[in-house]
Motif scaffolding. Structure first.
Motif, PDB file in Angstrom:
ATOM      1  N   TYR A  60       0.799  -1.235   0.000  1.00 38.08           N
ATOM      2  CA  TYR A  60       0.000   0.000   0.000  1.00 38.08           C
ATOM      3  C   TYR A  60       0.830   1.283   0.000  1.00 38.08           C
ATOM      4  N   GLY A  61       2.146   1.185   0.238  1.00 40.80           N
ATOM      5  CA  GLY A  61       2.963   2.383   0.448  1.00 40.80           C
ATOM      6  C   GLY A  61       3.481   3.002  -0.846  1.00 40.80           C
ATOM      7  N   ILE A  65       3.268  -1.996  -4.591  1.00 41.41           N
ATOM      8  CA  ILE A  65       2.618  -2.734  -5.682  1.00 41.41           C
ATOM      9  C   ILE A  65       1.416  -1.955  -6.220  1.00 41.41           C
ATOM     10  N   MET A  66       0.585  -1.424  -5.309  1.00 37.96           N
ATOM     11  CA  MET A  66      -0.605  -0.701  -5.764  1.00 37.96           C
ATOM     12  C   MET A  66      -0.218   0.557  -6.555  1.00 37.96           C
ATOM     13  N   ALA A  67       0.704   1.347  -5.992  1.00 43.27           N
ATOM     14  CA  ALA A  67       1.079   2.605  -6.641  1.00 43.27           C
ATOM     15  C   ALA A  67       1.766   2.330  -7.988  1.00 43.27           C
ATOM     16  N   THR A  68       2.702   1.389  -7.986  1.00 49.72           N
ATOM     17  CA  THR A  68       3.424   1.088  -9.234  1.00 49.72           C
ATOM     18  C   THR A  68       2.464   0.496 -10.259  1.00 49.72           C
ATOM     19  N   ARG A 106       1.297   1.944 -14.007  1.00 48.09           N
ATOM     20  CA  ARG A 106       1.563   1.182 -15.237  1.00 48.09           C
ATOM     21  C   ARG A 106       0.269   0.798 -15.962  1.00 48.09           C
ATOM     22  N   GLY A 107      -0.861   1.256 -15.445  1.00 44.50           N
ATOM     23  CA  GLY A 107      -2.118   1.027 -16.168  1.00 44.50           C
ATOM     24  C   GLY A 107      -3.036  -0.030 -15.573  1.00 44.50           C
ATOM     25  N   HIS A 108      -2.680  -0.588 -14.418  1.00 46.85           N
ATOM     26  CA  HIS A 108      -3.580  -1.558 -13.780  1.00 46.85           C
ATOM     27  C   HIS A 108      -4.771  -0.837 -13.169  1.00 46.85           C
ATOM     28  N   LEU A 146      -6.514  -4.862  -9.064  1.00 50.50           N
ATOM     29  CA  LEU A 146      -5.183  -5.218  -8.557  1.00 50.50           C
ATOM     30  C   LEU A 146      -5.253  -5.477  -7.051  1.00 50.50           C
ATOM     31  N   ARG A 147      -5.948  -4.605  -6.315  1.00 52.70           N
ATOM     32  CA  ARG A 147      -6.047  -4.775  -4.853  1.00 52.70           C
ATOM     33  C   ARG A 147      -6.693  -6.121  -4.512  1.00 52.70           C
TER      34      ARG A 147
END
Ligand SMILES: Nc1ncnc2c1ncn2[C@@H]1O[C@H](COP(=O)(O)OP(=O)(O)O)[C@@H](O)[C@H]1O
Ligand SMILES: [Mg+2]
Length: 306
Positions: free
Chosen positions: A183-184, A188-191, A195-197, A202-203
């Motif tokens: 979450y930071g 993973i979420m931010a990146t 990138r278009g996810h 994704l979460r």
């Protein structure tokens, strides 16, 4: 189905647990492929006991493939090439269990668009052949994680189910680190979003796995003094609260693997022989791996908890 295994820290139990999940999934008949994307330290052949690739392969591994030097990375048939007598020969009902090792001496590398393309092509080819493609990623916010987030954002992969297992130990530092990785900042979420996810999708594809967890009720702790047992229980409650506060609570936890004496001493696959005949490993450990293997494709465990 693509399964990405990641952790913020090293030494979480990510590779050993992932290898055991792959094995438990292959045993009853699924075709499973394990990719060593821990580019800086490609040693997962050690867990499968394949002597020719202990520190990565001398042939063309995943590094050579992703750099475009070969058309296909080397494949190792674990059932045929393992030195572990307990794993040979391939059991009658078992599916394929294949390892794609990294190159010996190959390190992390910077991404180019052709690397992402080759990664996506590989995932598409493996998806046709295997039920599960399990990708063991480097620890932390690595190039490997960026690479697979970019590859899976490509339109060709939009119909392929991709799920993330985030491994952590049952300690304060590990819980906070695992939350940060998901979450930071630059997590993973931010990146993924950059990138278009799609954020919600994704979460919902992320679950946590608690590895090497000491359980106060385990026979391993039968000798504890009452004060120690009480202290361990209080600690466990504190960690449970901390995990929930950091969005790593029970709804988002796919499984817990108990601390096992065999795995403390040796990175290996736990066979039924280890549990039932020689009894060197605990039954609960093998059961936890089997449960996780089943949970990978159990859609009820992947419904949005919100
Ligand atoms: N359930 C477990 N119980 C005890 N030790 C474990 C367990 N799982 C993993 N380990 C040990 O912890 C160490 C780190 O595990 P590893 O899978 O290599 O971590 P990572 O891939 O996250 O760096 C290894 O020595 C491994 O055998
Ligand atoms: Mg590892």
């Amino acid at each position: 189905m693509l399964i990405f295994a990641i952790s913020d820290k090293g030494g979480t139990g990510r590779s050993v647990t992932s290898a055991n999940i792959a094995y438990r999934r292959a045993l009853p008949g699924a075709d499973v492929c394990y990719l060593d994307f821990d580019f800086g330290s490609p040693t997962s052949a050690a867990v499968f006991d394949v002597p020719s690739a202990l520190r990565g392969t001398e042939q063309a591994g995943l590094h050579s493939y992703l750099r475009g030097e070969v058309a296909e990375p080397q494949r190792i048939d674990i059932w045929a090439e393992t030195e572990s007598a307990g794993l040979r020969p391939r059991p009658a009902q078992a599916g394929q269990l294949v390892l794609l090792p990294g190159d010996r001496g190959g390190g992390e590398f910077v991404l180019g668009s052709d690397t992402v393309r080759r990664c996506a092509d590989l995932f598409l080819r493996l998806e046709e052949e295997f039920e599960i493609t399990l990708v063991d990623l480097s620890a932390g916010r690595s190039y490997a994680a960026q690479l697979v987030l970019e590859a899976t954002a490509l339109p060709e992969l939009s119909s392929v189910t991709a799920r993330w297992l985030v491994f952590h130990r049952w300690t304060r530092q590990h819980i906070i680190a695992a939350a940060g990785l998901v979450y930071g900042d630059r997590g993973i979420m931010a990146t993924g979003a950059s990138r278009g996810h799609e954020r919600d999708r994704l979460r919902d594809s992320v679950r946590f796995v608690r590895a090497a967890v000491p359980s106060p009720s385990s026979p391993m702790f039968a000798e504890l003094r009452p004060a120690q047992a009480l202290w361990l229980s209080i600690c466990d409650e504190d960690l449970t609260r901390l995990a929930s506060e950091h969005k790593l609570g029970p709804m988002l936890t796919l499984g817990t693997v108990p601390l096992d004496p065999v795995l403390q001493w040796r990175e290996q696959l736990i066979t039924d022989e280890d549990v039932l005949s020689s009894q060197v490993a605990n039954l609960e450990t093998a059961q936890a791996f089997a449960d996780l293997a089943a949970a990978l494709t159990d859609d009820r465990r992947w419904q949005s908890p919100l």
